[in-house]
Structures are given as structure tokens and as C-alpha cells.
Design a protein around this motif. Sequence first.
Motif, PDB file in Angstrom:
ATOM      1  N   ASP A  90     -13.106 -33.749 -41.055  1.00 17.27           N
ATOM      2  CA  ASP A  90     -12.511 -32.709 -41.910  1.00 17.27           C
ATOM      3  C   ASP A  90     -11.165 -32.118 -41.207  1.00 17.27           C
ATOM      4  N   THR A  91     -10.705 -32.376 -40.014  1.00 19.47           N
ATOM      5  CA  THR A  91      -9.622 -31.789 -39.543  1.00 19.47           C
ATOM      6  C   THR A  91      -8.525 -32.603 -40.291  1.00 19.47           C
ATOM      7  N   ILE A  92      -8.748 -33.913 -40.459  1.00 20.69           N
ATOM      8  CA  ILE A  92      -7.730 -34.570 -41.293  1.00 20.69           C
ATOM      9  C   ILE A  92      -7.611 -34.006 -42.822  1.00 20.69           C
ATOM     10  N   VAL A  93      -8.683 -33.807 -43.193  1.00 30.43           N
ATOM     11  CA  VAL A  93      -8.642 -33.094 -44.844  1.00 30.43           C
ATOM     12  C   VAL A  93      -7.777 -31.938 -44.822  1.00 30.43           C
ATOM     13  N   HIS A  94      -8.267 -31.026 -43.868  1.00 32.05           N
ATOM     14  CA  HIS A  94      -7.277 -29.896 -43.490  1.00 32.05           C
ATOM     15  C   HIS A  94      -6.073 -30.082 -43.352  1.00 32.05           C
ATOM     16  N   ALA A  95      -5.495 -30.900 -42.679  1.00 30.08           N
ATOM     17  CA  ALA A  95      -4.151 -31.351 -42.409  1.00 30.08           C
ATOM     18  C   ALA A  95      -3.482 -31.831 -43.664  1.00 30.08           C
ATOM     19  N   LEU A  96      -4.320 -32.609 -44.491  1.00 34.62           N
ATOM     20  CA  LEU A  96      -3.621 -33.080 -45.708  1.00 34.62           C
ATOM     21  C   LEU A  96      -3.485 -32.046 -46.765  1.00 34.62           C
ATOM     22  N   LEU A  97      -4.482 -31.132 -46.608  1.00 38.82           N
ATOM     23  CA  LEU A  97      -4.179 -30.070 -47.786  1.00 38.82           C
ATOM     24  C   LEU A  97      -3.664 -28.692 -47.365  1.00 38.82           C
ATOM     25  N   THR A  98      -3.497 -28.474 -46.002  1.00 37.02           N
ATOM     26  CA  THR A  98      -2.994 -27.129 -45.617  1.00 37.02           C
ATOM     27  C   THR A  98      -2.348 -27.312 -44.431  1.00 37.02           C
ATOM     28  N   PRO A  99      -1.002 -26.791 -44.349  1.00 40.74           N
ATOM     29  CA  PRO A  99       0.008 -26.956 -43.231  1.00 40.74           C
ATOM     30  C   PRO A  99      -0.528 -26.520 -42.301  1.00 40.74           C
ATOM     31  N   MET A 100      -0.391 -27.582 -40.942  1.00 37.40           N
ATOM     32  CA  MET A 100      -0.694 -27.114 -39.794  1.00 37.40           C
ATOM     33  C   MET A 100      -0.029 -26.383 -38.792  1.00 37.40           C
ATOM     34  N   PRO A 101      -0.216 -25.550 -38.014  1.00 39.86           N
ATOM     35  CA  PRO A 101       0.849 -24.713 -37.214  1.00 39.86           C
ATOM     36  C   PRO A 101       1.931 -25.803 -36.859  1.00 39.86           C
ATOM     37  N   GLY A 102       3.156 -25.257 -36.994  1.00 43.47           N
ATOM     38  CA  GLY A 102       4.238 -26.163 -36.949  1.00 43.47           C
ATOM     39  C   GLY A 102       4.652 -27.286 -37.609  1.00 43.47           C
ATOM     40  N   ALA A 103       3.658 -27.604 -38.755  1.00 43.30           N
ATOM     41  CA  ALA A 103       4.027 -28.397 -39.904  1.00 43.30           C
ATOM     42  C   ALA A 103       5.012 -28.060 -40.843  1.00 43.30           C
ATOM     43  N   ALA A 104       6.039 -28.871 -41.426  1.00 43.82           N
ATOM     44  CA  ALA A 104       6.767 -28.793 -42.300  1.00 43.82           C
ATOM     45  C   ALA A 104       6.052 -28.584 -43.719  1.00 43.82           C
ATOM     46  N   ARG A 105       5.325 -29.497 -43.785  1.00 44.10           N
ATOM     47  CA  ARG A 105       4.462 -29.342 -45.167  1.00 44.10           C
ATOM     48  C   ARG A 105       3.188 -30.145 -44.906  1.00 44.10           C
TER      49      ARG A 105
END
Length: 401
Positions: A90-105
Motif C-alpha cells: 500500500d505504501t507503493i500504491v500511495h506513492a503512485l497516487l499521491t506525491p510523497m514528501p519531497g516528490a516532484a510528482r
Amino acid sequence: MTAQSDYAALVQQGLSLDLTRGKPSPRQLDLSDALFRLPTSYRAADGTDGRNYGNLQGLAELRELFAPLIQVPAGQIVVGGNASLALMHDTIVHALLTPMPGAARRWVEEPEITFLCPVPGYDRHFTICERFGIKMVPVPMNADGPDMDVVERLVAEDASVKGIWCVPKYSNPSGIVYSDETVRRLAAMPAAAPDFRIFWDNAYAVHHLTDTPAELADLLALSAAQGDADRVFVYASTSKVTLAGSGVSFFGSSPANVEWFLRNTAKQSIGPDKINQLRHVEFLRDGAGVAAHMRRHAELIGPKFELVDKVLTEQLGGLATWTSPKGGYFISLDVPHAAEVVAKAKAAGIALTPAGATHPYGDDPADRTIRIAPTYPELAELEQAINGLAVCVRLVAEEHA
Ligand code: PLP
């Protein structure tokens, strides 16, 4: 006797033995029978009624109990359901769908996502990547962790490298423990991707087989000291402490990542199973309680690891190499023509994890590694299975001589 006649005799026995998955044995599960009579109260320490919705992060008393064991401050832990694997997925699903802290997109918007996979490694990490089209790049594993020269270079040069899978203590399948130097380098290495993450799957944090537990350096604290606590996602569970099907799992990270994670999981759930959390707190009590409980596990499975080592030494000295882990659930056996050995074993009624499963895409280029999971069978069956496996190794060696 030749290996060929030994093999014919083995097939004659009509065995049906399974060394595939690292499951606790029924006797190990019996150690946690008291859970069925707990909890004695549905009230948490802060008065929360455990029967109701709420407290997405999990009960403070359970987070405090596990904080020192998984090296994450209690305030930065989220308690999940029985499967830490689900938290990783689910962490990966969240990263795919919602920018993580520090992520450009969002990761779905990236042209390519790459994860580094130290090999041999855990097949279920690889199947998560395969599911989401994440490219996997194998990195050789040494006796003290992944080859850090390779890791540092790839992470610094390639902005598509967003993650690395690590099982830092009693690794699956080799049983190795990351050295302090490896952990320090993981914390300090520059990353081309601002949203690079280390998936620190500390599944075997407390699963020692000896009285001298391995010490693991604190990756989250070291990364925080470098000003980049966000790069660490810690995972753990009680699957092999209490009940594999009914334990509790943990996600730990920086405050910013925990806020991001909870914001996303709030869309999935109104709150976790706090009765099971209370049950675990009452049963395990504290760090000493966990250690005493894990010693009972070690008494049951330690002899199984010793037996495998003894049989392999007697039967295969010179023909193969294998690890002698001081904890965890697996032994990694390296033999020539591993796929043929696994096929011969299968034909003789001994099920092994498919050859190649310890590598991304099931591709072990050296066709060498076989993962042995010795915990589930009882000693007599295990002895039969490892003896049979040794016959298969000798037969394949003879056929290629
Ligand atoms: N991580 C590793 C390294 C494992 O070996 C296993 C199980 O074998 C798991 C995770 C699964 O953990 P869980 O039961 O918490 O999903």
C-alpha cells in the motif's frame, strides 16, 4: 552407492514434504495460545474503547512496546493489520497516487520507476514491483549487506531509482545482517531522486537463534542525523512472534512520511483492530516479554537449523555452499544447476521454492540459489527432506560430471 541408485531409492519412498514457505510450525503457534483468552479489558491505557472505530495510528501502548525493538520512535509508528506485506504494497500504491514528501510528482506520472533489489532476496518484494511495472535492478549481496559501491553509484546517478528493498537483519533468504558501515552508507549516500526511499523490511528484528543477538545500526536515526529521515520506511510484524495469520504489523518513518501515510490510509479505514492490539500488549507486555517469548521460538526452531547444517555438511561438503544464519527463517543453499536440483526434488516428492524465486523476474542468472525454509516440518520430516535434497544435488552433479 551412486547418486543414481540413492535417487531411485528416494523416489521409491513416495515422500510428500514441503520446504517452500517460511511458516511457523504448529508448535510455535501453540506458544501464543494465551492470546485466545485475551484481552481481559477492551479499554486502552488512555481510556479508548477498543471495540469502536478510531485511532488510525494504533494504540500508544503497543507502539511504545515495539518502538525500541524496531528502532522507530513510538510517535512515528503506525500499527497495521496482520500483514506488513500489505503495508509495503500500500505504501507503493500511495506513492503512485499521491506525491510523497519531497516528490516532484506522483509515481504514476514518472516515465520509469526503478527499485534496487539485493539478491538473493525476498520473492514477495519482487512480485509487488512486478504488479506495478516497477523495473527491478539486482544488486549483489555480500556478507555484510548489499554491495554498497553499486548501490551508491546507481542511487546517485539514476533519478528513476526511487527505492531499494532491504531485509537488514537475518535477511531472507541468506540470514546475513547489515553491518554498521552498510547502514551508515545507506543513510549518508546522495540520491538523484528527491523521493528516493529505503524499504527497510525488518521482518526478523527479534528473531534470534542464539544468545548473542545481532545488533543492527539505527537507519532512521542515522538518516535523520543526515537531515533526510524521509528516505526511510520501516516495516515489521508479529507474524513470526505470535500468530502469522493474526498478528499486528508496523510502519515507521519520519513525521512527514507518517502524516502522508495516515492521510492516505484514512481513505481506506476508519480504524484498525484495536482488540487485537490490546491482546498483543497484554500477552507480550514489554521488551523482556518479547525476548522471553522469542527464546521459546528459538528452542523449537534452533535444532532445525542445526540439523540442516549437519546433514548438508555430511552429504554435500565440497559440492555446495550454504549459510548458517544466527536468526530469521531461512537458509540459502548455493549449488550448480539449481533448477535441475529443484525439479529432481519435486519429482521425488520434496517441494522447494522454485529456483530463481530469490531473484527479480525469477531469473537467477547463475542458476545457483535454493532457499530452504526449515521451520515448519518437524525434525524427522526435515531430516528426510534435506537428505533427499542432498541426493538430488549429488545426482545433478554426477549427471554434469
Ligand atoms: N518480509 C520478509 C522479509 C519476510 O520473509 C516475510 C515472510 O516470510 C514477510 C515480510 C511477510 O510478513 P507479514 O507476515 O508481516 O506480511
